[in-house]
Design a protein around this motif. Sequence first.
Motif, PDB file in Angstrom:
ATOM      1  N   VAL A  15       0.836  -1.209   0.000  1.00 19.37           N
ATOM      2  CA  VAL A  15       0.000   0.000   0.000  1.00 19.37           C
ATOM      3  C   VAL A  15       0.867   1.254   0.000  1.00 19.37           C
ATOM      4  N   LEU A  16       1.976   1.221   0.738  1.00 15.03           N
ATOM      5  CA  LEU A  16       2.883   2.368   0.758  1.00 15.03           C
ATOM      6  C   LEU A  16       3.494   2.618  -0.613  1.00 15.03           C
ATOM      7  N   HIS A  17       3.854   1.556  -1.331  1.00 22.27           N
ATOM      8  CA  HIS A  17       4.413   1.725  -2.678  1.00 22.27           C
ATOM      9  C   HIS A  17       3.372   2.307  -3.636  1.00 22.27           C
ATOM     10  N   ILE A  18       2.125   1.866  -3.498  1.00 21.34           N
ATOM     11  CA  ILE A  18       1.063   2.402  -4.361  1.00 21.34           C
ATOM     12  C   ILE A  18       0.854   3.886  -4.083  1.00 21.34           C
ATOM     13  N   LEU A  19       0.852   4.266  -2.817  1.00 19.12           N
ATOM     14  CA  LEU A  19       0.692   5.679  -2.474  1.00 19.12           C
ATOM     15  C   LEU A  19       1.871   6.507  -2.985  1.00 19.12           C
ATOM     16  N   ARG A  20       3.066   5.957  -2.858  1.00 21.91           N
ATOM     17  CA  ARG A  20       4.238   6.689  -3.337  1.00 21.91           C
ATOM     18  C   ARG A  20       4.197   6.857  -4.845  1.00 21.91           C
ATOM     19  N   ALA A  21       3.772   5.812  -5.570  1.00 20.99           N
ATOM     20  CA  ALA A  21       3.662   5.913  -7.026  1.00 20.99           C
ATOM     21  C   ALA A  21       2.565   6.884  -7.449  1.00 20.99           C
ATOM     22  N   MET A 135       3.188   0.336 -13.889  1.00 23.47           N
ATOM     23  CA  MET A 135       4.616   0.149 -14.085  1.00 23.47           C
ATOM     24  C   MET A 135       5.411   1.012 -13.122  1.00 23.47           C
ATOM     25  N   GLU A 136       4.902   2.178 -12.795  1.00 17.48           N
ATOM     26  CA  GLU A 136       5.563   3.026 -11.815  1.00 17.48           C
ATOM     27  C   GLU A 136       5.543   2.382 -10.434  1.00 17.48           C
ATOM     28  N   ILE A 137       4.448   1.705 -10.110  1.00 18.22           N
ATOM     29  CA  ILE A 137       4.371   0.986  -8.837  1.00 18.22           C
ATOM     30  C   ILE A 137       5.408  -0.126  -8.796  1.00 18.22           C
TER      31      ILE A 137
END
Length: 246
Positions: A15-21, A135-137
């Motif tokens: 979830v943190l990676h999705i928010l960062r992306a 892809m950014e995620i």
Amino acid sequence: MSASDLFRTLLRPAVLHILRASGFHSAKPSVIDTLVDLTSRYLLLVASRTAHNAYSNHNDLTPDITDVRMAMQDCGILVPSLTAAEELWKDKLRKPLDDYEEETGARAKEERRRDAEDTADVNEFIEWAKGDHNMEIHRIAGTAKPQNMTETEALDAMEMEDYLNTLMKKHSKTGVESRFQGTALGSASEAKHVRIEGGPVDSIQDWCRRTREKAAKMAESAPKNHDSLHDIVESREEFGDMVMES
């Protein structure tokens, strides 16, 4: 830590990676906990609907692609362009495939067109999943390797690891496989014989065997008991008739 807590903890970095992306760089812990809880609930909903469809369609909890697709439609992931009634009427009113000429290729062309029309929602979902945003995620999570790289960059990319393996190695001093074996993060552990202490048997297998043998003996003795009870009833009836006659 319970199983649900473990999986929720593993879901938190995703979830943190999705928010960062998506462009977020900071958030309160309560907000992160809420988003993780919502994500876990939604995944559980999709999984439960998939299991329900599998049991309803073919009386088996092993789902197929149809069960997953129906669950995704139930949860709003796939949005069909037509309702079920509209699809039924459209299928009844359109021209049958047998009426198209096979020699000219019209039948094959119409069949491809109908297949593309029926799977339009699935194709849109696949295009979204393979899009630039996702892809950014993958790039942020370290699971996607950059393309059009030089030889040096390719060697560096081969040594890149995703965040999960990096985190596991960070907390493991004796090796990932040995530390996390038998858990959700490692390989499955070998089955070991569990000995039962203080009981009449040494294992669950022995207990099951004795239970089956006991049930078989009871089943064999049941007709004999029934016959003996029947003989007792008949003797009592004959004794009663003798008393009435005397």
